[in-house]
Design a protein around this motif. Structure first.
Motif, short mmCIF file in Angstrom:
data_model
loop_
_atom_site.label_atom_id
_atom_site.label_comp_id
_atom_site.label_asym_id
_atom_site.label_seq_id
_atom_site.Cartn_x
_atom_site.Cartn_y
_atom_site.Cartn_z
N SER A 126 -9.27 7.73 -26.90
CA SER A 126 -10.23 8.05 -28.21
C SER A 126 -11.76 8.54 -27.51
CB SER A 126 -10.56 6.65 -29.04
OG SER A 126 -11.54 7.02 -29.79
N GLY A 127 -11.97 8.06 -26.55
CA GLY A 127 -13.22 8.44 -25.96
C GLY A 127 -13.24 9.95 -25.42
N VAL A 128 -12.42 10.39 -24.99
CA VAL A 128 -11.88 11.56 -24.43
C VAL A 128 -11.90 12.60 -25.70
CG1 VAL A 128 -10.25 13.55 -23.42
CG2 VAL A 128 -10.77 11.09 -22.37
N TYR A 129 -11.15 12.18 -26.56
CA TYR A 129 -11.10 13.11 -28.15
C TYR A 129 -12.49 13.15 -28.80
CZ TYR A 129 -6.34 14.69 -27.88
OH TYR A 129 -5.06 15.24 -27.61
N VAL A 130 -13.38 12.22 -28.68
CA VAL A 130 -14.70 12.45 -29.09
C VAL A 130 -15.59 13.18 -28.46
CG1 VAL A 130 -16.79 10.72 -29.60
CG2 VAL A 130 -14.52 9.87 -30.28
N ASP A 131 -15.43 13.06 -26.97
CA ASP A 131 -16.06 13.87 -26.05
C ASP A 131 -15.71 15.46 -26.54
OD1 ASP A 131 -17.24 12.11 -24.71
OD2 ASP A 131 -15.60 11.95 -23.13
N MET A 132 -14.30 15.92 -26.74
CA MET A 132 -14.00 17.05 -27.09
C MET A 132 -14.60 17.45 -28.45
SD MET A 132 -10.19 17.61 -25.68
CE MET A 132 -9.47 16.21 -26.26
N VAL A 150 -18.21 18.28 -28.33
CA VAL A 150 -18.51 19.57 -27.63
C VAL A 150 -18.20 20.65 -28.70
CG1 VAL A 150 -17.75 21.39 -25.58
CG2 VAL A 150 -18.23 18.93 -25.25
N LYS A 151 -17.04 20.75 -29.25
CA LYS A 151 -16.61 21.65 -30.35
C LYS A 151 -17.47 21.84 -31.31
CE LYS A 151 -13.03 24.60 -30.57
NZ LYS A 151 -12.55 25.45 -29.43
N CYS A 152 -18.01 20.69 -31.71
CA CYS A 152 -19.17 20.64 -32.94
C CYS A 152 -20.41 21.10 -32.54
CB CYS A 152 -19.28 19.50 -33.47
SG CYS A 152 -17.89 18.74 -34.66
N ALA A 153 -20.71 20.83 -31.27
CA ALA A 153 -22.18 21.51 -30.95
C ALA A 153 -21.98 23.09 -30.73
CB ALA A 153 -22.44 20.82 -29.44
N ASP A 185 -25.83 21.14 -22.28
CA ASP A 185 -27.03 20.17 -22.05
C ASP A 185 -27.31 19.49 -23.21
OD1 ASP A 185 -26.88 21.22 -19.33
OD2 ASP A 185 -28.37 22.45 -19.64
N ASP A 186 -27.36 20.16 -24.44
CA ASP A 186 -27.90 19.60 -25.72
C ASP A 186 -26.99 18.33 -25.91
OD1 ASP A 186 -29.76 21.41 -26.33
OD2 ASP A 186 -28.05 22.88 -26.62
N VAL A 187 -25.64 18.56 -25.98
CA VAL A 187 -24.73 17.26 -25.93
C VAL A 187 -25.00 16.00 -25.13
CG1 VAL A 187 -22.14 16.68 -26.28
CG2 VAL A 187 -23.11 18.77 -27.01
N ALA A 188 -25.09 16.45 -23.93
CA ALA A 188 -25.40 15.60 -22.74
C ALA A 188 -26.57 14.77 -23.03
CB ALA A 188 -25.59 16.12 -21.50
N LYS A 189 -27.46 15.32 -23.55
CA LYS A 189 -28.93 14.81 -23.82
C LYS A 189 -29.12 13.75 -24.92
CE LYS A 189 -33.90 15.55 -24.19
NZ LYS A 189 -35.00 16.72 -24.28
N TYR A 190 -28.42 14.55 -26.06
CA TYR A 190 -28.45 13.77 -27.42
C TYR A 190 -27.51 12.49 -27.29
CZ TYR A 190 -28.41 13.00 -32.26
OH TYR A 190 -28.47 12.59 -33.77
N PHE A 191 -26.29 12.69 -26.71
CA PHE A 191 -25.44 11.46 -26.72
C PHE A 191 -25.50 10.49 -25.38
CE2 PHE A 191 -23.42 14.31 -29.69
CZ PHE A 191 -23.55 13.39 -31.01
N ASN A 192 -26.40 10.86 -24.49
CA ASN A 192 -26.87 10.17 -23.31
C ASN A 192 -25.63 9.96 -22.33
OD1 ASN A 192 -27.99 8.49 -21.33
ND2 ASN A 192 -27.65 6.62 -22.40
N TYR A 193 -25.08 11.39 -21.93
CA TYR A 193 -24.08 11.34 -21.05
C TYR A 193 -24.64 11.19 -19.38
CZ TYR A 193 -20.29 12.43 -24.21
OH TYR A 193 -19.61 12.37 -25.24
N ALA A 248 -14.09 17.89 -21.12
CA ALA A 248 -14.00 18.32 -22.60
C ALA A 248 -14.06 19.61 -23.00
CB ALA A 248 -15.31 17.30 -23.22
N THR A 249 -14.96 20.12 -22.31
CA THR A 249 -15.03 21.80 -22.40
C THR A 249 -13.88 22.36 -22.23
OG1 THR A 249 -17.36 21.49 -22.13
CG2 THR A 249 -16.32 23.81 -21.91
N ARG A 250 -13.24 22.10 -21.14
CA ARG A 250 -12.10 22.76 -20.54
C ARG A 250 -10.85 22.47 -21.37
NH1 ARG A 250 -10.07 19.23 -16.01
NH2 ARG A 250 -9.48 17.81 -18.10
N ASP A 251 -10.76 21.21 -21.91
CA ASP A 251 -9.53 20.69 -22.61
C ASP A 251 -9.89 21.09 -24.03
OD1 ASP A 251 -8.60 19.39 -20.36
OD2 ASP A 251 -9.29 17.51 -20.92
N CYS A 252 -10.82 21.42 -24.56
CA CYS A 252 -10.73 21.65 -26.10
C CYS A 252 -10.77 23.22 -26.41
CB CYS A 252 -11.90 20.84 -26.86
SG CYS A 252 -13.57 21.57 -26.49
N ALA A 253 -10.84 23.83 -25.33
CA ALA A 253 -10.89 25.32 -25.29
C ALA A 253 -10.14 26.04 -26.27
CB ALA A 253 -10.96 26.12 -24.05
N ASN A 254 -8.80 25.46 -26.34
CA ASN A 254 -7.90 26.13 -27.26
C ASN A 254 -7.62 25.19 -28.53
OD1 ASN A 254 -7.43 28.60 -25.63
ND2 ASN A 254 -6.12 27.09 -24.16
#
Length: 348
Positions: free
Chosen positions: A256-262, A265-268, A276-284, A294-300
């Motif tokens: 679930s955490g991995v899919y939330v990450d994706m 990233v996709k919404c952003a 960087d915006d996602v990392a800062k806003y959600f405290n990564y 997540a960026t790699r996996d959600c590309a398609n």
């Protein structure tokens, strides 16, 4: 005295500018233990340690006993040092009151340190805020958070050098993605990898062959194979997790955490925001690698596919917790649905 950060604490210890009380809390367990021990090493003369060092485990101790030792005068030393681990101070209003009274007039010759390892206080609770205020009157409160991925990578590169090995920054970040961002665990892995390298370079191949994969890294492998439609490889990872006796609920939570990450990233990206915006806003902080994966996996994958996948994960979570259906079977069924969704295949 206000709360201070790690850098300020480090400067104080180095300069010998000690306070009479320290409250060490936060996400990073290694740093809390490290600075508790640094204070002990600086303040306790080993010759008279028996008289001037008092260590307590909060699970087995009453606060009255701790404060009695905190009132003692040092013998043949400048300080009486009291180290308290995992005392559930926020659980008792009476304990907080006793601590407040002590810290209002703490002896100049005592250094009292409370630090948390197995338990983690609720930093937003009114009770713990009172504890912070009490410590601030006599000393320092330090919230030790996860370091950034770059900072941890620098620590690993430097640590490898001290161990007689060579580690590049890129490989250090790769090790973090494989073994997780817990610093104590990473340093244990570094010990092993440095010994294996025998004075040479620790390469990505060395990490692949020798480093222990954390649960999260295995879930990243699983998601990578799922979105790529590689069902046999996805099931190999899932079966490995079953063989490792990982709890199905824990596996599902990680998926679930991995899919939330994706999804983040996709919404952003669709809203014009970057990594960087996602990392800062959600405290990564310390988990930047999670967003790279997540960026790699959600590309398609489309937002609709990600929403459908999250819905299926949510339904499986309910079934895991409320039905007697075989949990392994439920996870295997979920993997099929996630693969079909990634392929754009509709199912009933």
């Amino acid at each position: 005295m206000p709360k201070i950060n790690e850098s300020e604490l480090k400067r104080e210890i180095k300069a010998g500018n000690f306070k009479n009380a320290y409250l060490l809390y936060g996400e990073e367990s290694y740093l809390k233990e490290y600075y508790a021990n640094e204070l002990k090493n600086k303040l306790v003369d080993k010759t008279f340690e028996t008289f001037n060092f008092h260590s307590f485990d909060g699970k087995d101790t009453e606060l009255d006993d701790i404060l009695k030792d905190a009132q003692m005068l040092p013998m043949m030393s400048e300080y009486n040092f009291v180290l308290v681990k995992d005392y559930p101070i926020e659980k008792s209003a009476n304990d907080i009151k006793l601590l407040e009274e002590y810290l209002k007039d703490a002896p100049d010759t005592t250094v009292l340190v409370f630090w948390f390892d197995a338990i983690e206080p609720d930093v937003k609770s009114a009770k713990f805020k009172k504890v912070i205020k009490a410590f601030e009157k006599a000393g320092d409160c330090v919230e030790l958070q996860k370091r950034s991925e770059s900072d941890v990578a620098k620590l690993l590169v430097s640590g490898a050098k001290k161990r007689g090995a060579v580690l590049s920054t890129d490989t250090a970040k790769y090790l973090i993605s494989i073994s997780g961002n817990d610093m104590k665990n990473l340093l244990n892995e570094l010990d092993k990898l440095s010994y294996y390298a025998k004075g040479g370079e620790i390469t990505k191949e060395t990490v692949d062959n020798m480093a222990t994969k954390c649960l999260q890294a295995r879930i990243y492998d699983l998601s990578k194979y799922v979105v790529a439609g590689k069902s046999s490889m996805a099931y190999d990872v899932l079966n490995t997790l079953f063989e490792m006796k990982e709890e199905p609920v824990i596996i599902l939570s990680a998926v679930s955490g991995v899919y939330v990450d994706m999804y983040r990233v996709k919404c952003a990206k669709s809203a014009g925001y970057g990594f960087d915006d996602v990392a800062k806003y959600f405290n990564y902080r310390g988990r930047e690698f999670a967003l790279r994966n997540a960026t790699r996996d959600c590309a398609n994958l489309s937002l609709e596919q990600l929403r459908t996948s999250l819905d299926e994960i949510s339904k499986t979570d309910v079934k895991l917790k409320s039905t007697a259906v075989d949990k392994k079977l439920l996870l295997e069924e979920l993997i099929i649905k996630l693969i079909l969704t990634a392929r754009g295949v509709k199912y009933a």
